[in-house]
Design an enzyme around this catalytic site. Structure first.
Site, PDB file in Angstrom:
ATOM      1  N   HIS A 140       0.791  -1.236   0.000  1.00 26.72           N
ATOM      2  CA  HIS A 140       0.000   0.000   0.000  1.00 26.72           C
ATOM      3  C   HIS A 140       0.821   1.284   0.000  1.00 26.72           C
ATOM      4  O   HIS A 140       0.273   2.356  -0.173  1.00 26.72           O
ATOM      5  CB  HIS A 140      -0.919   0.031   1.235  1.00 26.72           C
ATOM      6  CG  HIS A 140      -2.191  -0.732   1.054  1.00 26.72           C
ATOM      7  ND1 HIS A 140      -2.227  -2.085   0.831  1.00 26.72           N
ATOM      8  CD2 HIS A 140      -3.484  -0.320   1.053  1.00 26.72           C
ATOM      9  CE1 HIS A 140      -3.493  -2.476   0.713  1.00 26.72           C
ATOM     10  NE2 HIS A 140      -4.270  -1.421   0.843  1.00 26.72           N
ATOM     11  N   ARG A 142     -12.885   0.620  -6.060  1.00 24.36           N
ATOM     12  CA  ARG A 142     -13.443   1.769  -5.346  1.00 24.36           C
ATOM     13  C   ARG A 142     -13.246   3.044  -6.138  1.00 24.36           C
ATOM     14  O   ARG A 142     -12.173   3.271  -6.693  1.00 24.36           O
ATOM     15  CB  ARG A 142     -12.746   1.945  -4.000  1.00 24.36           C
ATOM     16  CG  ARG A 142     -13.093   0.816  -3.112  1.00 24.36           C
ATOM     17  CD  ARG A 142     -12.973   1.169  -1.665  1.00 24.36           C
ATOM     18  NE  ARG A 142     -13.588   0.086  -0.961  1.00 24.36           N
ATOM     19  CZ  ARG A 142     -13.064  -0.534   0.082  1.00 24.36           C
ATOM     20  NH1 ARG A 142     -11.933  -0.097   0.587  1.00 24.36           N
ATOM     21  NH2 ARG A 142     -13.703  -1.524   0.630  1.00 24.36           N
ATOM     22  N   SER A 187     -13.222   0.632   3.843  1.00 27.46           N
ATOM     23  CA  SER A 187     -12.030  -0.053   4.300  1.00 27.46           C
ATOM     24  C   SER A 187     -12.182  -0.711   5.669  1.00 27.46           C
ATOM     25  O   SER A 187     -13.055  -0.378   6.457  1.00 27.46           O
ATOM     26  CB  SER A 187     -10.910   0.978   4.365  1.00 27.46           C
ATOM     27  OG  SER A 187      -9.880   0.555   5.194  1.00 27.46           O
ATOM     28  N   ARG A 220      -9.727  -0.348   7.771  1.00 29.99           N
ATOM     29  CA  ARG A 220      -8.742   0.371   8.596  1.00 29.99           C
ATOM     30  C   ARG A 220      -9.327   0.739   9.963  1.00 29.99           C
ATOM     31  O   ARG A 220     -10.304   1.463  10.073  1.00 29.99           O
ATOM     32  CB  ARG A 220      -8.230   1.610   7.854  1.00 29.99           C
ATOM     33  CG  ARG A 220      -9.280   2.639   7.524  1.00 29.99           C
ATOM     34  CD  ARG A 220      -8.731   3.722   6.590  1.00 29.99           C
ATOM     35  NE  ARG A 220      -8.643   3.237   5.232  1.00 29.99           N
ATOM     36  CZ  ARG A 220      -8.914   3.963   4.145  1.00 29.99           C
ATOM     37  NH1 ARG A 220      -9.262   5.216   4.237  1.00 29.99           N
ATOM     38  NH2 ARG A 220      -8.833   3.430   2.955  1.00 29.99           N
TER      39      ARG A 220
HETATM   40  C1  MIC Z   1      -8.816   0.002   0.468  1.00 29.95           C
HETATM   41  O1  MIC Z   1      -8.996  -0.609  -0.590  1.00 29.95           O
HETATM   42  O2  MIC Z   1      -9.536   0.936   0.834  1.00 29.95           O
HETATM   43  C2  MIC Z   1      -7.696  -0.426   1.356  1.00 29.95           C
HETATM   44  C3  MIC Z   1      -6.698   0.634   1.379  1.00 29.95           C
HETATM   45  O3  MIC Z   1      -7.085  -1.583   0.834  1.00 29.95           O
HETATM   46  C4  MIC Z   1      -8.268  -0.690   2.732  1.00 29.95           C
HETATM   47  C5  MIC Z   1      -7.286  -0.970   3.760  1.00 29.95           C
HETATM   48  C6  MIC Z   1      -6.649   0.210   4.359  1.00 29.95           C
HETATM   49  O4  MIC Z   1      -7.286   1.228   4.568  1.00 29.95           O
HETATM   50  O5  MIC Z   1      -5.470   0.083   4.680  1.00 29.95           O
HETATM   51  C7  MIC Z   1      -9.318  -1.764   2.813  1.00 29.95           C
HETATM   52  O6  MIC Z   1     -10.023  -1.957   1.860  1.00 29.95           O
HETATM   53  O7  MIC Z   1      -9.512  -2.368   3.873  1.00 29.95           O
HETATM   54 FE1  SF4 Z   2      -4.899  -2.228  -2.727  1.00 25.81          FE
HETATM   55 FE2  SF4 Z   2      -7.282  -2.017  -1.542  1.00 25.81          FE
HETATM   56 FE3  SF4 Z   2      -6.865  -1.125  -4.033  1.00 25.81          FE
HETATM   57 FE4  SF4 Z   2      -6.865  -3.666  -3.586  1.00 25.81          FE
HETATM   58  S1  SF4 Z   2      -8.585  -2.299  -3.300  1.00 25.81           S
HETATM   59  S2  SF4 Z   2      -5.412  -2.579  -4.854  1.00 25.81           S
HETATM   60  S3  SF4 Z   2      -5.935  -3.826  -1.577  1.00 25.81           S
HETATM   61  S4  SF4 Z   2      -5.954  -0.364  -2.163  1.00 25.81           S
END
Ligand code: MIC
Ligand code: SF4
Length: 751
Positions: A96, A448, A643, A645
């Site tokens: 990340h 996303r 997420s 997180r």
């Molecule tokens: C995301 O796709 O939003 C992330 C970054 O992978 C997150 C994790 C994070 O916030 O570190 C997730 O989907 O859980």
């Molecule tokens: Fe990385 Fe989350 Fe994006 Fe997947 S969805 S590529 S784990 S930031």
């Protein structure tokens, strides 16, 4: 040979008895999901049937996966648990924190320097506690897990919401906060509310321009970002079997975008092919031996309405390619309607950048199909209109597609190949000109597209589509281009049509790689030192949160009444803030800076009730904290969507917010709040949201008799001296109430 094959073997050997016991207590045929859940009960074989959507149940997951941005907090917590080694196989993936700017090699070198402290921390903690470490450049967690660790019928948790990707290989894989991962690594049970069951029956076959991505884009349109909440989605039917394993992964991956707990598929020939091609014939042989347990009982798929709470049927023969967005992954528009919809809504038609890859869509199949379109550019005398980028999901895929000439093909259309990492998907994209905040359109194959997520520009209209369609739209430079019907004008002025994409499910010459990027931990890590510099801005050892004071909470200030969508990106932004994921105090400076204040329609501007001035949210909350005043955050529907997180829960906790009161929560976020000792509350009557006023002083009553299933009461003391009393609900069970009382779940483990 596969990693942890003994664990897989042991799991399979117990399945028959576990499933037989489950069938007996449930008294009917079982779905695949039920088989996997019942065979992973913490207390052994089932003695009672569990009620969907109601019972909290303890599970024993087979493994844990963590990505670097969340692993820091998970492992900082684990270090406090007093264990010598992780109790189940666990891995850390460095994906990340790599900024996509120039190209993979340069970007990776830069990241290794920039994040040295964090990578050193993660690798030494991994080494010490027996955790497999995948170094930067190895690939994105979910792709690496699918290639190496996922196995049919298994259960895993991961500190990332897209952990669900492993459902493509028949797992029940669930995204969690770091505190949950910490429990399982410490050898404790993992708790989940027994999920509801959604069945999706796929008939027919994908053809021409459609791909697995379009199935989930369509499902997202049907179920919306909330529709899967609390449910596991099980895909079945002839259309499901016809999909590649990685295509199944794409579908499960984006199950996170409908709020589903996870999604899964039954073991079939596509999974066997994938296992064998990724060097896991041993797992394939075992799965073949136990295959009857790795699918639902046959009555279930024959009469799904009897066994699922909701059934959706999609005919792949008539499915159209979809483009979802902008700003939300569930706004689904079939490509044939895009021109019209874009005009109606004022979405800019010119596509500036097409981005393929990410954990969602970077399989060999995806890349080969996208490359088949890129090849047509020269062959048909075209020129690619938009910029084009690729982020391969793993070094295994990158190495193989380079060997097979696809990178070369993309280079010919002027593509940039970024590192095997999240990159633009998580806002780690140094996009030239983004700071100008111009209105513009990008199309990507990620999952996303929340506002400002990819490049920090709130005026970037991001659309999600399959890699194939993304490539076609980038070639055309036009969001309204429908490759099924429209033509493009080439350099010679001729009208040409793109042929539908073609590709290979798996590399005909097999996968190849020189260094996949795995570092095994020390057999005995007891001598390994983990160093955290007290002066570090990026890492900070955790201090325990204070226990509950034993009284009702009086005189709380309203910190913010958030309006509309409030995802974890709004609560704890990623992008530039990712670098503080291991430092709770520093990252707390992003608390809720993306949320819209209902009272003035602005972000990061709330009334500081001590001064009467409008100030940034973190500064306001710090002012309350300095005076020992608690506060409360109010939100709308599906609060905390997105997420896993846990920073989104730890930051308010750290800064002294006591409760989050919303119309509804996303699952992972609600659990994260509970784990960190916060009060996660919902309006008993959603209209009471309107009663919250900007200057309210709020009391929470009923905490001294806080009990499962019993509402609490809030008193809203308005500025004009009037009061409102409202009833609020919660979903705490008795164990979770103990977390609240102790100040956090971790405090109990340590005790
Ligand atoms: C995301 O796709 O939003 C992330 C970054 O992978 C997150 C994790 C994070 O916030 O570190 C997730 O989907 O859980
Ligand atoms: Fe990385 Fe989350 Fe994006 Fe997947 S969805 S590529 S784990 S930031």
């Amino acid at each position: 040979m596969a990693f942890d094959i003994e664990m897989i073997q042991a799991r399979y050997s117990k399945m028959e008895a576990a499933i037989a016991a489950a069938r007996k207590v449930v008294g009917r045929p079982l779905t695949l999901t039920e088989k996997i859940l019942y065979s992973h009960l913490w207390d052994g074989n089932a003695k009672q049937a569990f009620e969907r959507g109601k019972d909290y149940v303890d599970f024993a997951p087979d493994r844990v996966a963590m990505q670097d941005a969340t692993a820091q907090m998970a492992l900082l917590q684990f270090m406090q648990a007093g264990r010598k080694k992780v109790a189940v196989p666990s891995t850390v993936h460095c994906d990340h924190l790599i900024t996509a700017k120039e190209e993979s090699g340069v970007d990776l070198n830069f990241a290794v320097k920039e994040n040295k402290e964090v990578y050193d921390f993660l690798s030494s903690v991994s080494n010490k506690y027996g955790i497999g470490f995948w170094k930067p450049g190895a690939g994105i967690i979910h792709q690496v897990v699918l290639e190496n660790y996922a196995f049919p019928g298994g259960m895993m948790i991961g500190t990332d919401s897209h952990t669900v990707n492993a459902g493509g290989l028949g797992m029940v894989a669930i995204g969690v906060g770091g505190a949950d991962a910490c429990d399982v690594m410490a050898g404790l049970a993992w708790e989940l509310k027994w999920p509801k069951a959604i069945g999706v029956k796929l008939t027919g076959n994908l053809n021409g321009w459609t791909s697995a991505k379009d199935i989930i884009l369509k499902v997202a349109g049907i179920l919306t970002v909330k529709g899967g909440t609390g449910a596991i989605v099980e895909y079945f039917g002839p259309g499901a079997e016809a999909l590649s394993c990685t295509g199944k992964g794409t579908i499960c991956n984006m199950g996170a975008e409908i709020g589903a707990t996870t999604s899964t598929f039954a073991y079939d020939a596509s999974m066997e092919r994938y296992l064998r091609s990724t060097n896991r014939a041993d797992v394939a042989d075992l799965a073949n031996k136990y295959k009857e347990h790795l699918t639902a009982d046959k009555e279930v798929y024959a009469d799904p309405n009897k066994y699922f709470d909701q059934v959706i049927e999609i005919d792949l023969n008539t499915l159209e390619p979809y483009v979802n967005g902008p700003f939300t992954p569930d706004l689904a528009t079939p490509i044939s309607k895009m021109k019209e919809e874009a005009a109606k809504n004022g979405w800019p038609l010119k596509v500036e950048v097409g981005l393929i890859g990410s954990c969602t869509n970077s399989s060999y199949e995806d890349i080969s199909r996208a490359a088949s379109l890129a090849k047509q550019v020269a062959a048909k005398g075209l020129k690619t209109k938009a910029e084009f980028t690729i982020t391969p999901g793993s070094e295994l895929v990158r190495y193989t597609i380079e060997r097979d000439g696809f990178i070369d093909t993309f280079n010919k259309i002027g593509a940039k190949v970024f590192s095997n990492a999240c990159g633009p998907c998580i806002g780690m994209w140094s996009r030239v000109g983004a700071e100008k905040k111009e209105k513009n359109t990008i199309v990507h194959s990620f999952n996303r597209n929340f506002q400002a997520r990819q490049d920090g520009n709130p005026n970037t209209f991001a659309f999600v589509a399959s890699p194939e369609l993304t490539t076609a739209l980038a070639i055309a430079g036009d969001l309204g281009f429908n490759p099924l019907t429209d033509t493009l004008t080439n350099e010679k002025g001729e009208k040409v049509k793109l042929d539908p994409p073609t590709g290979e499910e798996l590399p005909p010459k097999g996968f190849a790689v020189e260094d996949a990027g795995f570092v095994a931990p020390a057999a005995d890590g007891s001598g390994v030192q983990v160093i955290v510099d007290p002066a570090s801005t990026r890492l900070q050892l955790l201090a325990p949160f204070k226990a509950w004071e034993g009284t009702d909470l009086k005189g709380l200030k309203l910190l913010i009444k958030a309006k509309g969508k409030c995802t974890t990106d709004h609560i704890s932004m990623a992008g530039p803030w990712l670098k503080f994921r291991g430092h709770l105090d520093n990252i707390s400076n992003n608390l809720l800076i993306g949320a819209t204040n209902l009272f003035n329609g602005k972000t990061n501007e709330v009334k500081n009730q001590l001064t009467g001035n409008y100030e940034p949210v973190p500064a306001t909350q710090r002012a309350y904290k300095a005076q020992g005043i608690g506060s409360i955050v109010v939100g709308d529907e599906n609060y905390g969507e997105g997420s896993s997180r846990e920073h989104a829960a730890m930051e308010p906790r750290h800064l002294g917010v006591r409760a989050v009161l919303v119309k509804s929560f996303a699952r992972i976020h609600e659990t994260n709040l509970k784990k960190q000792g916060m009060l996660a509350l919902t309006f008993a009557n959603k209209d009471d949201y309107d009663k919250i006023q900007e200057d309210d002083i709020i009391d929470i009553n009923g905490l001294t008799s806080f009990a499962e299933g019993k509402s609490l009461t809030l008193v809203l003391n308005h500025k004009d001296g009037s009061k409102d009393e409202i009833s609020v609900n919660h979903t705490y069970n008795s164990q979770q109430i103990e977390w609240f009382k102790a100040g956090a779940a971790l405090n109990l483990m340590r005790a």
